[in-house]
Design a protein around this motif. Structure first.
Motif, PDB file in Angstrom:
ATOM      1  N   ARG A   1      43.365  52.098  50.564  1.00 57.87           N
ATOM      2  CA  ARG A   1      42.260  53.033  50.772  1.00 57.87           C
ATOM      3  C   ARG A   1      41.628  53.543  49.482  1.00 57.87           C
TER       4      ARG A   1
ATOM      5  N   ASN B   1      39.514  53.479  45.762  1.00 56.64           N
ATOM      6  CA  ASN B   1      38.184  53.017  45.377  1.00 56.64           C
ATOM      7  C   ASN B   1      38.199  51.608  44.795  1.00 56.64           C
TER       8      ASN B   1
ATOM      9  N   TYR C   1      39.308  48.940  46.000  1.00 57.68           N
ATOM     10  CA  TYR C   1      39.087  47.918  47.022  1.00 57.68           C
ATOM     11  C   TYR C   1      37.707  48.033  47.677  1.00 57.68           C
ATOM     12  N   LYS C   2      37.013  49.128  47.451  1.00 53.95           N
ATOM     13  CA  LYS C   2      35.690  49.307  48.064  1.00 53.95           C
ATOM     14  C   LYS C   2      34.677  48.379  47.407  1.00 53.95           C
TER      15      LYS C   2
ATOM     16  N   ASP D   1      30.333  47.034  47.548  1.00 56.79           N
ATOM     17  CA  ASP D   1      28.983  47.333  48.003  1.00 56.79           C
ATOM     18  C   ASP D   1      28.501  46.190  48.896  1.00 56.79           C
TER      19      ASP D   1
ATOM     20  N   GLN E   1      32.760  51.842  55.716  1.00 63.44           N
ATOM     21  CA  GLN E   1      32.826  51.348  54.348  1.00 63.44           C
ATOM     22  C   GLN E   1      33.439  49.952  54.350  1.00 63.44           C
ATOM     23  N   TRP E   2      32.877  49.070  53.506  1.00 63.76           N
ATOM     24  CA  TRP E   2      33.428  47.728  53.343  1.00 63.76           C
ATOM     25  C   TRP E   2      34.489  47.741  52.248  1.00 63.76           C
ATOM     26  N   TYR E   3      35.570  47.019  52.489  1.00 69.36           N
ATOM     27  CA  TYR E   3      36.642  46.836  51.521  1.00 69.36           C
ATOM     28  C   TYR E   3      36.884  45.338  51.358  1.00 69.36           C
TER      29      TYR E   3
ATOM     30  N   TYR F   1      36.761  40.528  53.785  1.00 67.94           N
ATOM     31  CA  TYR F   1      35.961  41.744  53.778  1.00 67.94           C
ATOM     32  C   TYR F   1      36.247  42.483  55.074  1.00 67.94           C
TER      33      TYR F   1
ATOM     34  N   SER G   1      35.534  55.360  58.245  1.00 68.53           N
ATOM     35  CA  SER G   1      36.020  56.323  57.256  1.00 68.53           C
ATOM     36  C   SER G   1      36.707  57.518  57.888  1.00 68.53           C
TER      37      SER G   1
ATOM     38  N   ASN H   1      40.141  55.612  59.537  1.00 67.51           N
ATOM     39  CA  ASN H   1      40.650  54.448  58.800  1.00 67.51           C
ATOM     40  C   ASN H   1      41.004  53.275  59.705  1.00 67.51           C
TER      41      ASN H   1
END
Length: 127
Positions: free
Chosen positions: A82, A84, A86-87, A89, A103-105, A111, A116, A119
């Protein structure tokens, strides 16, 4: 009756608090002045190199287990992922635009779209 109850409570409290004095021997440090260590026995302790090697091996096994993880929609994403790091755009990776609170990880070339709020995994895209 109230007096007996108070005496019983205080007596049991005193008894339980004194149990700490019956604890075993203290093992902190390398002070061999008390007869050569724990009960006179000489146990081999792993040196720093062994500790570092063992820790590294445990971490590598953990990473391999995480790589083998199978993602499914509806599952909750593990806490480890969780952060940042792995996040990603969605614009840079040609992914569909996420909705609000999504949010995409990117994890292990997959992907994963995450809600959010709770989770939970919404969608998985492999490339």
């Amino acid at each position: 009756m109230k007096k007996n109850f108070i005496i019983l409570v205080l007596g049991s409290t005193a008894l339980l608090s004194s149990m700490g004095s019956f604890a075993g021997p203290h093992f902190g440090g390398d002070d061999d002045s008390r007869g050569g260590g724990w009960q006179g026995r000489n146990f081999d302790r792993p040196d720093d190199e062994n500790r570092v090697r063992e820790r590294r091996m445990r971490e590598e096994r953990g990473v391999e287990r995480l790589k083998q993880h199978r993602w499914q929609a509806g599952y909750v994403m593990p806490q480890h992922y969780r952060g940042n790091g792995y996040k990603v755009d969605y614009k840079d990776n040609n992914l569909p635009k996420p909705e609000r609170n999504e949010q995409w990880y990117k994890i292990n070339n997959d992907y994963i779209l995450i809600n959010s709020d709770d989770n939970s995994i919404i969608r998985i895209m492999s490339f």
